[in-house]
Design an enzyme around this catalytic site. Structure first.
Site, mmCIF file in Angstrom:
data_model
loop_
_atom_site.group_PDB
_atom_site.id
_atom_site.type_symbol
_atom_site.label_atom_id
_atom_site.label_comp_id
_atom_site.label_asym_id
_atom_site.label_seq_id
_atom_site.Cartn_x
_atom_site.Cartn_y
_atom_site.Cartn_z
ATOM 1 N N PHE A 149 0.815 -1.224 0.000
ATOM 2 C CA PHE A 149 0.000 0.000 0.000
ATOM 3 C C PHE A 149 0.839 1.260 0.000
ATOM 4 O O PHE A 149 0.348 2.326 -0.388
ATOM 5 C CB PHE A 149 -0.943 0.011 1.225
ATOM 6 C CG PHE A 149 -0.261 0.463 2.498
ATOM 7 C CD1 PHE A 149 -0.128 1.806 2.791
ATOM 8 C CD2 PHE A 149 0.284 -0.466 3.395
ATOM 9 C CE1 PHE A 149 0.525 2.228 3.947
ATOM 10 C CE2 PHE A 149 0.934 -0.057 4.542
ATOM 11 C CZ PHE A 149 1.057 1.292 4.821
ATOM 12 N N LYS A 173 -1.285 -7.150 -9.166
ATOM 13 C CA LYS A 173 -2.214 -7.310 -8.032
ATOM 14 C C LYS A 173 -1.776 -6.280 -6.995
ATOM 15 O O LYS A 173 -0.883 -6.507 -6.190
ATOM 16 C CB LYS A 173 -2.111 -8.737 -7.473
ATOM 17 C CG LYS A 173 -3.334 -9.258 -6.743
ATOM 18 C CD LYS A 173 -3.827 -8.391 -5.594
ATOM 19 C CE LYS A 173 -3.033 -8.509 -4.350
ATOM 20 N NZ LYS A 173 -3.381 -7.510 -3.309
ATOM 21 N N ARG A 177 -5.693 -1.622 -0.233
ATOM 22 C CA ARG A 177 -5.957 -0.404 0.562
ATOM 23 C C ARG A 177 -6.068 0.837 -0.332
ATOM 24 O O ARG A 177 -6.771 1.773 -0.016
ATOM 25 C CB ARG A 177 -4.821 -0.149 1.545
ATOM 26 C CG ARG A 177 -4.353 -1.342 2.298
ATOM 27 C CD ARG A 177 -4.572 -1.174 3.785
ATOM 28 N NE ARG A 177 -4.149 -2.369 4.472
ATOM 29 C CZ ARG A 177 -4.908 -3.443 4.619
ATOM 30 N NH1 ARG A 177 -6.147 -3.461 4.158
ATOM 31 N NH2 ARG A 177 -4.457 -4.512 5.245
ATOM 32 N N SER A 226 5.372 -6.944 3.361
ATOM 33 C CA SER A 226 5.973 -7.295 4.649
ATOM 34 C C SER A 226 6.745 -8.603 4.532
ATOM 35 O O SER A 226 6.475 -9.429 3.650
ATOM 36 C CB SER A 226 4.875 -7.403 5.703
ATOM 37 O OG SER A 226 3.926 -8.366 5.274
ATOM 38 N N CYS A 281 9.540 1.848 3.483
ATOM 39 C CA CYS A 281 10.488 0.761 3.782
ATOM 40 C C CYS A 281 11.891 1.301 3.948
ATOM 41 O O CYS A 281 12.761 0.614 4.450
ATOM 42 C CB CYS A 281 10.440 -0.305 2.695
ATOM 43 S SG CYS A 281 11.116 0.298 1.152
ATOM 44 N N GLU A 384 9.558 -4.031 12.995
ATOM 45 C CA GLU A 384 9.333 -2.895 12.086
ATOM 46 C C GLU A 384 8.046 -2.215 12.551
ATOM 47 O O GLU A 384 6.960 -2.813 12.496
ATOM 48 C CB GLU A 384 9.176 -3.391 10.647
ATOM 49 C CG GLU A 384 8.897 -2.246 9.668
ATOM 50 C CD GLU A 384 8.624 -2.729 8.240
ATOM 51 O OE1 GLU A 384 7.876 -3.703 8.061
ATOM 52 O OE2 GLU A 384 9.147 -2.096 7.308
HETATM 53 P P1 NAD Z 1 1.579 -6.608 3.080
HETATM 54 O O1 NAD Z 1 2.610 -7.675 3.171
HETATM 55 O O2 NAD Z 1 0.463 -6.616 4.056
HETATM 56 O O3 NAD Z 1 0.876 -6.616 1.624
HETATM 57 C C1 NAD Z 1 1.634 -6.633 0.442
HETATM 58 C C2 NAD Z 1 0.829 -7.341 -0.643
HETATM 59 O O4 NAD Z 1 0.589 -8.698 -0.235
HETATM 60 C C3 NAD Z 1 -0.542 -6.716 -0.896
HETATM 61 O O5 NAD Z 1 -0.799 -6.722 -2.266
HETATM 62 C C4 NAD Z 1 -1.491 -7.642 -0.144
HETATM 63 O O6 NAD Z 1 -2.765 -7.706 -0.725
HETATM 64 C C5 NAD Z 1 -0.798 -8.987 -0.236
HETATM 65 N N1 NAD Z 1 -1.077 -9.840 0.931
HETATM 66 C C6 NAD Z 1 -1.366 -9.445 2.197
HETATM 67 N N2 NAD Z 1 -1.569 -10.513 2.986
HETATM 68 C C7 NAD Z 1 -1.395 -11.613 2.217
HETATM 69 C C8 NAD Z 1 -1.461 -13.015 2.470
HETATM 70 N N3 NAD Z 1 -1.739 -13.492 3.685
HETATM 71 N N4 NAD Z 1 -1.232 -13.862 1.451
HETATM 72 C C9 NAD Z 1 -0.938 -13.400 0.219
HETATM 73 N N5 NAD Z 1 -0.867 -12.069 -0.078
HETATM 74 C C10 NAD Z 1 -1.084 -11.187 0.912
HETATM 75 O O7 NAD Z 1 2.373 -5.205 3.116
HETATM 76 P P2 NAD Z 1 1.756 -3.739 3.187
HETATM 77 O O8 NAD Z 1 1.231 -3.510 4.558
HETATM 78 O O9 NAD Z 1 0.896 -3.451 2.032
HETATM 79 O O10 NAD Z 1 3.090 -2.862 2.975
HETATM 80 C C11 NAD Z 1 3.962 -2.520 4.004
HETATM 81 C C12 NAD Z 1 5.171 -3.447 4.070
HETATM 82 O O11 NAD Z 1 5.855 -3.456 2.830
HETATM 83 C C13 NAD Z 1 6.209 -3.010 5.089
HETATM 84 O O12 NAD Z 1 6.693 -4.150 5.762
HETATM 85 C C14 NAD Z 1 7.296 -2.365 4.246
HETATM 86 O O13 NAD Z 1 8.589 -2.376 4.819
HETATM 87 C C15 NAD Z 1 7.245 -3.242 3.053
HETATM 88 N N6 NAD Z 1 7.848 -2.586 1.895
HETATM 89 C C16 NAD Z 1 9.047 -3.046 1.450
HETATM 90 C C17 NAD Z 1 9.662 -2.428 0.383
HETATM 91 C C18 NAD Z 1 10.979 -2.940 -0.121
HETATM 92 O O14 NAD Z 1 11.359 -2.585 -1.237
HETATM 93 N N7 NAD Z 1 11.684 -3.758 0.621
HETATM 94 C C19 NAD Z 1 9.042 -1.341 -0.246
HETATM 95 C C20 NAD Z 1 7.806 -0.904 0.226
HETATM 96 C C21 NAD Z 1 7.211 -1.543 1.290
#
Ligand code: NAD
Length: 499
Positions: A149, A173, A177, A226, A281, A384
């Site tokens: 998101f 995909k 949010r 995450s 991140c 985090e």
């Molecule tokens: P998230 O892991 O909740 O969601 C990411 C994606 O996974 C979304 O599209 C979501 O729909 C999907 N998802 C969520 N739960 C799932 C499940 N149980 N099974 C399969 N798919 C699922 O992350 P978020 O809250 O949207 O984003 C924040 C996180 O992303 C933070 O941890 C941040 O550090 C990380 N992030 C990392 C980078 C990087 O380059 N390392 C960049 C941006 C964000």
């Protein structure tokens, strides 16, 4: 209530699964739309559309594909205000920061205009008598991206721009949010000349993700989110033979040496720690001043700056430093971690938990929090937080300071503030973290370099954008050719070597 569906085969498509998720305006706390959550059948339709469109796109010469990217860049600039407004309305970040989100994606589209050059193969004339050898990079076919998101414009573009420029079809995909901007980007790609079916946006949750991971047509998956989900996506995607690169969470440390310019360091920490409400991140979440006097002076400079942060809705324009958190759950989680830090004995120098804004009482706002005397064993250090919370961990000397990021499980970004070249060089060389800043708090590489974390911040072996993006979305084929003039010796039964 506005309904947000999918974008498949160049058209808006309503959701048919009967399942929806609420999309909030985080500043007011109101549900402003409902986004459809795709079923397996809807995902299958998108993949079929992508598979049908991809061969002709792969056969289109790379210069023509690059021209679509050129036009896309123009359209992003044309619609910048509209995109930023839609982004802020669903995410909550300030308008200037939302534009930054779009621009950091646009820069990768610009880089992809160089596709003809980046896709040039290798050629060896005369690899043997009458033998030439050449390698080409070919697209994978249908590939997918699953995005978080916190950068709903930038991260989708980091994925689909190189994938499309390489001749693939793409299934996106995005996060449920803030789903509006990814669909707007797909519309702009069509307007830029991308044939229908090559960029499909399918909204959804775990069911849609699992449909991608188990599908046999999809050849590669790029994930950002995450760490637990990154690990899950990586293992399931690779188990079914896909190429995968999955980027996860972070805990970014910034070391402040006694010789650093403390005013500069304090400003850097406030911007990097609290910008976008800490929902980045690459946010700095741990400050490590070296020596007691550095720490005391830093806290003295930081505290008033954190107290003075301007928090508000994106509609306040340039007059806010950061906005609300993305959801009520995110707000409760971050406040809960701050409570936990207090219980664990950290010193909460600035407490933003009770921040409330007149007229926006139901928004997901909280003020900036600053902890001093955080230690390695505390949950607030290990986890985090992903909120406007900065932890100060005091170190007695440089070695003790370096050991903190070195031994932390995350390895996304880190920074050191110092005037000493030897120290900076030693830090950059020894640290086991993917992106390093020297007097730069958020060292996000530009589009022509690559972005990726180490340790639990990244799974897979290639980074995002830059030359790695082109490697990830193509595979190498190597051709060895000999023409009749070289065929003089009859059958050969021994493997040829260059004796
Ligand atoms: P998230 O892991 O909740 O969601 C990411 C994606 O996974 C979304 O599209 C979501 O729909 C999907 N998802 C969520 N739960 C799932 C499940 N149980 N099974 C399969 N798919 C699922 O992350 P978020 O809250 O949207 O984003 C924040 C996180 O992303 C933070 O941890 C941040 O550090 C990380 N992030 C990392 C980078 C990087 O380059 N390392 C960049 C941006 C964000």
């Amino acid at each position: 209530m506005q309904k947000i569906g999918h974008f498949i085969d160049g058209k808006h498509v309503e959701g048919t699964s009967g399942r929806f998720a609420d999309v909030y305006n985080p500043a007011t706390g109101e549900v402003q739309a409902q986004v459809a959550l795709a079923s397996q059948a809807e995902m299958d339709a998108a993949i079929a559309s992508a598979a049908a469109a991809q061969p002709a796109w792969a056969a289109t010469n790379p210069q023509r594909r690059a021209r679509v990217m050129m036009k896309f860049v123009d359209l992003l600039n044309r619609d910048m205000d509209k995109l930023a407004e839609a982004l802020s309305r669903e995410h909550g970040k300030t308008l200037p920061d939302a534009k930054g989100d779009v621009i950091r994606g646009l820069e990768v589209a610009e880089f992809c205009i160089g596709a003809p050059h980046l896709l040039k193969g290798e050629f060896t004339e005369g690899a043997g008598p009458g033998i030439d050898m050449y390698s080409m990079r070919q697209p994978l076919g249908v590939v997918a991206g699953i995005t978080p998101f916190n950068f709903p414009a930038m991260i989708p573009m980091w994925k689909f721009c190189p994938a499309l420029a390489c001749g693939n079809a793409f299934i996106l995909k995005p996060s449920e949010r803030d789903p509006s901007v990814p669909i707007m980007l797909a519309e702009l790609m069509i307007e830029a000349g991308l044939p229908a079916g090559l960029l499909n946006v399918v909204n959804g949750d775990k069911a849609a993700v699992d449909a991608i991971l188990d599908d046999e047509t999809i050849q590669a998956v790029g994930f950002v989110g995450s760490t637990p989900i990154a690990q899950y996506v990586y293992s399931r995607a690779t188990a079914s033979g896909k190429r995968a690169q999955c980027f996860g969470g972070a805990k970014n440390h910034m070391i402040i040496m006694p010789d650093a310019d403390l005013d500069q360091a304090a400003d850097a920490l406030v911007g990097a720690g609290y910008g976008a409400a800490g929902e980045r991140c690459m946010a700095v979440s741990v400050a490590v001043p070296v020596g007691k006097s550095t720490a005391d002076a830093l806290i003295e400079k930081l505290a008033p700056k954190v107290e003075a942060l301007k928090i508000g809705p994106y509609t306040a324009g340039n007059d806010v430093d950061f906005g609300p958190l993305v959801t009520k759950e995110a707000l409760a989680r971050v406040k809960g971690l701050v409570d936990q830090g207090v219980k664990e004995g950290a010193n909460l120098v600035v407490d933003g938990r009770n921040f409330s804004m007149q007229g926006y009482e139901d928004g997901f706002f909280m003020g900036g929090c600053l902890f001093d005397n955080v230690t390695k064993d505390m949950d607030i250090y290990k986890t985090e937080i992903f909120g406007p919370v900065l932890s100060v961990v005091r170190a007695e000397n440089y070695e003790e300071a370096v050991d903190l990021p070195l031994s932390h499980e995350y390895g996304n970004g880190t920074a050191i503030f110092t005037r000493d070249g030897d120290t900076a060089r030693d830090f950059a060389s020894r640290i086991n973290i993917g992106m390093v800043g020297i007097n730069v708090p958020i060292p996000v590489p530009l589009a022509y370099h690559t972005f990726g974390g180490w340790k639990k911040s990244g799974f897979g072996d290639l980074n995002q954008h830059g030359p790695d993006g082109f490697k990830f979305y193509t595979r190498t084929k190597t051709v060895t050719s000999r023409w009749p003039s070289g065929l003089k010796d009859g059958a050969e039964f021994v493997i040829p070597t260059m004796k």
